[in-house]
Write a protein that holds these residues in place. Structure first.
Motif: not given
Length: 481
Positions: A355-376
């Motif tokens: 559902k993170a279909t824009n950068t603002h939503a993705a920013e909030a999602s990325l902020a929730a975890y410490e070490s991430i492999v990001w699929i974008a």
């Protein structure tokens, strides 16, 4: 915040015999045409498309006596006295230009619903309204859960998928409605006057429709006009507070902030793992009311705690007791594809935030975890990614990019996170998701989170974000098989 008594401009409108044009078929146009026909209006529906679905909908309406013109949404039917438009129709369409020149008013389906509430003699249920670039649906569903926990008859309605028209014209009676409103819907709802309303956040989105960020923000800000009790804003997003200051509201309406920090008077916030209220309490200079624990919020990611605080503020503005806030949040189950934990495989968590279909939503999602492999990746819709990547760079173990506009994210990663390994999948078929998950597994280490937070729309590869999230979850299940 403007002060003074605001008059409700939604005077009764007699539809009997009126020529009403409905612009657009679909989820809002068909119900609007049916309701208007039932009120005695002479209804003509105009629609740009002439596909099989439109023809089926047209045939259903024509059996009722509604006139339908397919393939011509630009011409104003002769004698039109009112247009009721689907929210997605852009304001610069020739149909609306012609209406303006002819002095014909244009309403959206939300405006129509607002005008019809209480029409049959029943008490009109107040509206607690929510808008924002991200988090609207979650907040409205949390709000409805809280209101139900308080024993109130309510429903989550509006842009959330339940028709407002059905809510105000159906047989069921409500004490209060939890209403999600998009910027499109607010643009076409000039006389809406909510009991209380919240703008969760503001970030560039739908600018092709609104024409500018200023116009987008102004349409969001319409939700505060005429509020009676509380205008709820995000302390961390000054633009939302600015909208409150610009709003003309009922005498006595208050500005109420929500914050992830310790709340000041007239705010809700977080103190030592507790959601607390310093707005709807006696002597808010000295007192605070515990509402719930952070652990009562599912998931307890920062942006979701903010959603819960906004929902709590609106519920408290309606007099809901603290215990109902706690019980409602505990009973709430998040929708699919919204920062949803799919599985743990070999010590790695896999999380679906399609559902993170824009950068603002993705920013909030990325902020929730410490070490991430990001699929974008996907369709960027004109977005840029430098700020997003720069803010998340320290959290990224790696990135796997998919979709038509993935190069924009790859270039931002090269500028702001050059040490992060990137896998660029040069394919846009739906099978790319399985490969993306496999590549993410290869990059991940125990304790990491593989996060699907695309920051882009899905339509280059998938029907919608739901299908994209389903493909991710299926791919994860195959890993663990």
């Amino acid at each position: 915040m403007g002060s003074g008594q605001v008059t409700d401009s939604s005077a009764p409108f007699d539809f009997q015999g009126k020529h009403v044009t409905v612009a657009g078929l679909g989820v809002s146009g068909v119900p609007a045409a049916k309701v208007l026909h039932g009120l005695g209006a002479r209804v003509t529906v105009v629609n740009d498309g002439d596909d099989a679905r439109a023809r089926t909908q047209a045939a259903e309406l024509e059996t009722l006596g509604v006139t339908v013109r397919l393939g011509d949404g630009a011409t104003l039917p002769e004698g039109t006295e009112l247009i009721v438009t689907a929210p997605g129709w852009k304001p610069d369409k020739p149909l609306f230009t012609a209406a303006h020149e002819a002095g014909v008013p244009v309403w959206g389906d939300v405006e129509l619903a607002w005008r019809l509430r209480g029409r049959d003699g029943r008490k009109a249920a107040p509206w607690l309204a929510v808008t924002g670039t991200n988090g609207k649906t979650t907040t409205v569903r949390m709000l409805a859960s809280i209101l139900k926990a308080a024993g109130l008859r309510t429903a989550a309605v509006g842009n959330i998928g339940v028709s407002l028209l059905d809510a105000v014209t159906g047989d069921e009676e409500y004490d209060v409605l939890a209403v999600e409103l998009s910027s499109y819907q607010l643009h076409w709802a000039p006389s809406l006057r909510a009991h209380s309303a919240a703008v969760l956040n503001l970030a560039p989105d739908h600018l092709d429709w609104h024409g500018s960020m200023e116009a987008y923000a102004a349409d969001k800000g319409r939700i505060y006009e005429g509020n009676r009790v509380a205008c709820v804003y995000n302390v961390a997003d000054k633009a939302t507070e600015d909208l409150v200051r610009d709003a003309d509201v009922e005498e006595g309406c208050r500005a109420v902030g929500f914050t992830l920090g310790s709340p000041a008077p007239s705010q809700l916030g977080v103190v030592e793992g507790l959601l607390v209220d310093r707005a709807f309490v006696e002597d808010r200079q000295k007192n605070a009311q515990e509402l719930a624990e952070v652990s009562d919020v599912d998931p307890p990611a920062p942006h979701n705690i903010a959603n819960a605080l906004a929902a709590a503020a609106l519920a408290r503005s309606f007099g809901v007791p603290a215990a109902a806030v706690r019980d409602g949040l505990r009973a709430f189950t998040p929708d699919a594809h919204r920062i949803a934990h799919v599985a743990d495989v070999d010590g790695v968590a896999y999380v679906d935030d399609s559902k993170a279909t824009n950068t603002h939503a993705a920013e909030a999602s990325l902020a929730a975890y410490e070490s991430i492999v990001w699929i974008a990746g996907g369709l960027a819709k004109g977005a840029t990614f430098d700020e997003l990547v720069a803010g998340a760079a320290k959290r990224l173990r790696g990135a796997v990019l998919i979709g038509a506009d993935r190069a924009l994210i790859r270039e931002a990663l090269a500028r702001h996170a050059p040490e992060v390994p990137v896998v660029d999948l040069d394919r846009t078929d739906t099978g790319a998701m399985l490969q993306a998950v496999q590549e993410a597994q290869r990059l991940a280490r125990p304790g990491d989170t593989v996060l699907l937070a695309p920051a882009c729309a899905s339509m280059d590869m998938f029907t919608n974000y739901n299908k994209r999230g389903d493909a991710f979850a299926q791919a994860v299940r195959e890993l663990g098989a």
